[in-house]
Design a protein around this motif. Structure first.
Motif, PDB file in Angstrom:
ATOM      1  N   TRP A  64     -44.555 -21.600  60.771  1.00  0.00           N
ATOM      2  CA  TRP A  64     -44.322 -22.776  60.465  1.00  0.00           C
ATOM      3  C   TRP A  64     -43.665 -23.449  61.671  1.00  0.00           C
ATOM      4  O   TRP A  64     -42.767 -23.186  62.168  1.00  0.00           O
ATOM      5  CB  TRP A  64     -43.416 -23.009  59.367  1.00  0.00           C
ATOM      6  CG  TRP A  64     -43.219 -24.330  58.846  1.00  0.00           C
ATOM      7  CD1 TRP A  64     -42.007 -25.307  59.228  1.00  0.00           C
ATOM      8  CD2 TRP A  64     -43.761 -24.871  57.952  1.00  0.00           C
ATOM      9  NE1 TRP A  64     -42.133 -26.347  58.657  1.00  0.00           N
ATOM     10  CE2 TRP A  64     -43.162 -26.216  57.757  1.00  0.00           C
ATOM     11  CE3 TRP A  64     -44.741 -24.669  56.907  1.00  0.00           C
ATOM     12  CZ2 TRP A  64     -43.543 -27.244  56.890  1.00  0.00           C
ATOM     13  CZ3 TRP A  64     -45.147 -25.494  56.171  1.00  0.00           C
ATOM     14  CH2 TRP A  64     -44.607 -26.696  55.931  1.00  0.00           C
ATOM     15  N   PHE A 192     -47.236 -34.774  45.402  1.00  0.00           N
ATOM     16  CA  PHE A 192     -47.870 -33.112  44.675  1.00  0.00           C
ATOM     17  C   PHE A 192     -47.554 -33.242  43.507  1.00  0.00           C
ATOM     18  O   PHE A 192     -48.273 -32.491  42.639  1.00  0.00           O
ATOM     19  CB  PHE A 192     -46.509 -32.268  45.394  1.00  0.00           C
ATOM     20  CG  PHE A 192     -46.667 -31.820  46.812  1.00  0.00           C
ATOM     21  CD1 PHE A 192     -47.644 -32.315  47.489  1.00  0.00           C
ATOM     22  CD2 PHE A 192     -45.506 -31.036  47.394  1.00  0.00           C
ATOM     23  CE1 PHE A 192     -47.714 -32.101  48.851  1.00  0.00           C
ATOM     24  CE2 PHE A 192     -45.674 -30.731  48.618  1.00  0.00           C
ATOM     25  CZ  PHE A 192     -46.626 -31.108  49.363  1.00  0.00           C
ATOM     26  N   GLY A 198     -50.334 -30.892  50.621  1.00  0.00           N
ATOM     27  CA  GLY A 198     -49.546 -31.144  51.733  1.00  0.00           C
ATOM     28  C   GLY A 198     -50.596 -31.336  52.899  1.00  0.00           C
ATOM     29  O   GLY A 198     -51.711 -30.724  52.930  1.00  0.00           O
TER      30      GLY A 198
ATOM     31  N   MET B   1     -37.989 -26.954  52.538  1.00  0.00           N
ATOM     32  CA  MET B   1     -38.796 -26.926  51.333  1.00  0.00           C
ATOM     33  C   MET B   1     -40.280 -26.214  51.626  1.00  0.00           C
ATOM     34  O   MET B   1     -40.942 -26.329  52.491  1.00  0.00           O
ATOM     35  CB  MET B   1     -39.215 -28.743  51.160  1.00  0.00           C
ATOM     36  CG  MET B   1     -39.896 -28.854  49.870  1.00  0.00           C
ATOM     37  SD  MET B   1     -40.134 -30.519  49.655  1.00  0.00           S
ATOM     38  CE  MET B   1     -38.598 -31.235  49.844  1.00  0.00           C
ATOM     39  N   ARG B   3     -43.946 -24.880  51.766  1.00  0.00           N
ATOM     40  CA  ARG B   3     -45.008 -25.658  52.214  1.00  0.00           C
ATOM     41  C   ARG B   3     -46.020 -26.034  51.109  1.00  0.00           C
ATOM     42  O   ARG B   3     -46.569 -24.960  50.785  1.00  0.00           O
ATOM     43  CB  ARG B   3     -45.444 -24.997  53.164  1.00  0.00           C
ATOM     44  CG  ARG B   3     -46.699 -25.547  53.863  1.00  0.00           C
ATOM     45  CD  ARG B   3     -47.256 -25.031  55.216  1.00  0.00           C
ATOM     46  NE  ARG B   3     -48.554 -25.280  55.692  1.00  0.00           N
ATOM     47  CZ  ARG B   3     -48.807 -24.942  56.961  1.00  0.00           C
ATOM     48  NH1 ARG B   3     -48.128 -24.456  57.618  1.00  0.00           N
ATOM     49  NH2 ARG B   3     -50.006 -25.499  57.287  1.00  0.00           N
ATOM     50  N   GLY B   4     -46.149 -27.101  50.940  1.00  0.00           N
ATOM     51  CA  GLY B   4     -47.774 -27.567  49.957  1.00  0.00           C
ATOM     52  C   GLY B   4     -47.521 -26.767  48.497  1.00  0.00           C
ATOM     53  O   GLY B   4     -48.719 -26.375  48.115  1.00  0.00           O
ATOM     54  N   GLN B   5     -46.461 -26.629  47.932  1.00  0.00           N
ATOM     55  CA  GLN B   5     -46.478 -25.927  46.803  1.00  0.00           C
ATOM     56  C   GLN B   5     -46.865 -27.183  45.765  1.00  0.00           C
ATOM     57  O   GLN B   5     -46.147 -28.250  45.637  1.00  0.00           O
ATOM     58  CB  GLN B   5     -45.222 -25.444  46.343  1.00  0.00           C
ATOM     59  CG  GLN B   5     -45.074 -24.072  47.184  1.00  0.00           C
ATOM     60  CD  GLN B   5     -44.005 -23.220  46.256  1.00  0.00           C
ATOM     61  OE1 GLN B   5     -43.326 -23.707  45.325  1.00  0.00           O
ATOM     62  NE2 GLN B   5     -43.708 -22.030  47.047  1.00  0.00           N
ATOM     63  N   VAL B   6     -47.832 -27.113  44.924  1.00  0.00           N
ATOM     64  CA  VAL B   6     -48.523 -28.022  43.870  1.00  0.00           C
ATOM     65  C   VAL B   6     -48.146 -27.690  42.631  1.00  0.00           C
ATOM     66  O   VAL B   6     -48.701 -26.762  42.000  1.00  0.00           O
ATOM     67  CB  VAL B   6     -49.933 -28.255  44.132  1.00  0.00           C
ATOM     68  CG1 VAL B   6     -50.422 -29.275  43.336  1.00  0.00           C
ATOM     69  CG2 VAL B   6     -50.228 -28.532  45.483  1.00  0.00           C
TER      70      VAL B   6
END
Lengths: 204, 204
Positions: A64, A192, A198, B1, B3-6
């Motif tokens: 990241w 989201f 994202g 946070m 990343r990109g958890q939906v």
């Protein structure tokens, strides 16, 4: 926001000048967006003042690399080349702390977190930076990897003029007690929630 | 946070790719610190993506030059010199919009605000930038200087891939309705409450 409007007059025996140059502990908590982003925004301001900026990312993954890192490091190089602004250092636990001999063995997150904090404490004692961003450091306290009482002691006793910004959800109450600024970022609406993924430039 | 958890799966007929490249309206509201700072932090990310960044400060005083302006403009110059990152434009109502013939006559704030918004609307139609920061624009709506319904229409109908970030307290409900991201910055503790004065590097 109007500049420097002070709702009450302080009764702390300090001069205005002293009050203007008081080193702060700033906490960005809450479940909303903007905790780290606002901290990196503060780093922008500090850079512009010629401050030495030290960013320590405690949790983000090794792969990241947020856009702020590239941008702030570009500003750090600009400082080296032209003298504009201040120096910038950016250290990440996820990819192994840059100063660490055990770089690469990031299996033991608790040990890595303790190592990161020990370095921050050393730098505070040496007055290495003017602004420290301890990104996602609240989790390190929450998970007991570093003792909150020890952090509070080091922050309280730090010498000179050093600002420390801590980000992350659920900040430890003992940290909040010594915080000069505490802002909660509250999520009111986020894509989201509607299944939005994202996207680059926005989330990283 | 993370990343990109939906949390939910979208049922909107879009592909993941389409969902990743959806232009967003982002609102930073609330009485706490960090609304503008987080918006300028997003501009850092966007710069790193090579985006064209347009910042429009609607209310801050003419004399007020925040550290982020110097830093982001330095990144803009770096882009011109090396191709790194993206271009940056920073326009301020307080000192008279740079493009305006009536520069200097900033007596009529309402007229200046309308002029600023008209320029933003023109640029949106031309797809001039990828990220717009409309700093303190909520006040312009709140004070009736620009019609919120008109703003909502222009934002909804904006073509292409253009993100718009609006900051300020008390955002208009109609703006919040079309916002994709809405974060409230809540002041929990601030040194102004104890009579602390604003200090350079932290407040500007």
């Amino acid at each position: 926001m109007p500049r420097g409007q002070v709702p009450v007059t302080a009764d702390d025996g300090l001069t205005t000048r002293q009050r203007r140059t008081r080193p702060l502990v700033v906490v960005h908590g809450g479940a909303g967006k903007g905790k780290s982003t606002a901290a990196f925004g503060l780093a922008l301001r500090g850079w512009n003042q010629g401050w030495s900026i030290g960013v320590f990312q405690f949790v983000k993954s090794a792969k990241w690399r947020v856009g702020e890192q590239t941008a702030l490091e570009a500003l750090g190089r600009l400082h080296e080349q032209t003298g504009e602004g201040g120096p910038v250092e950016w250290h990440k636990m996820g990819s192994g702390w840059s100063w660490s001999r055990t770089q690469g063995s990031t299996e033991d997150h608790a040990a890595a977190a303790r190592e990161g904090w020990a370095e921050v404490a050393r730098r505070l004692a040496e007055q290495r930076h003017t602004l420290y961003v301890l990104d996602e450091f609240t989790y390190v306290l929450k998970w007991g990897w570093v003792d909150a009482a020890e952090v509070v002691r080091v922050l309280r006793e730090r010498p000179g003029y050093q600002h420390v910004v801590v980000t992350g959800r659920d900040p430890d109450p003992r940290l909040l007690e010594i915080a000069d600024v505490h802002t909660e970022m509250t999520k009111v609406k986020h894509p989201f929630d509607q299944g939005q993924k994202g996207q680059k430039g926005i989330e990283w």
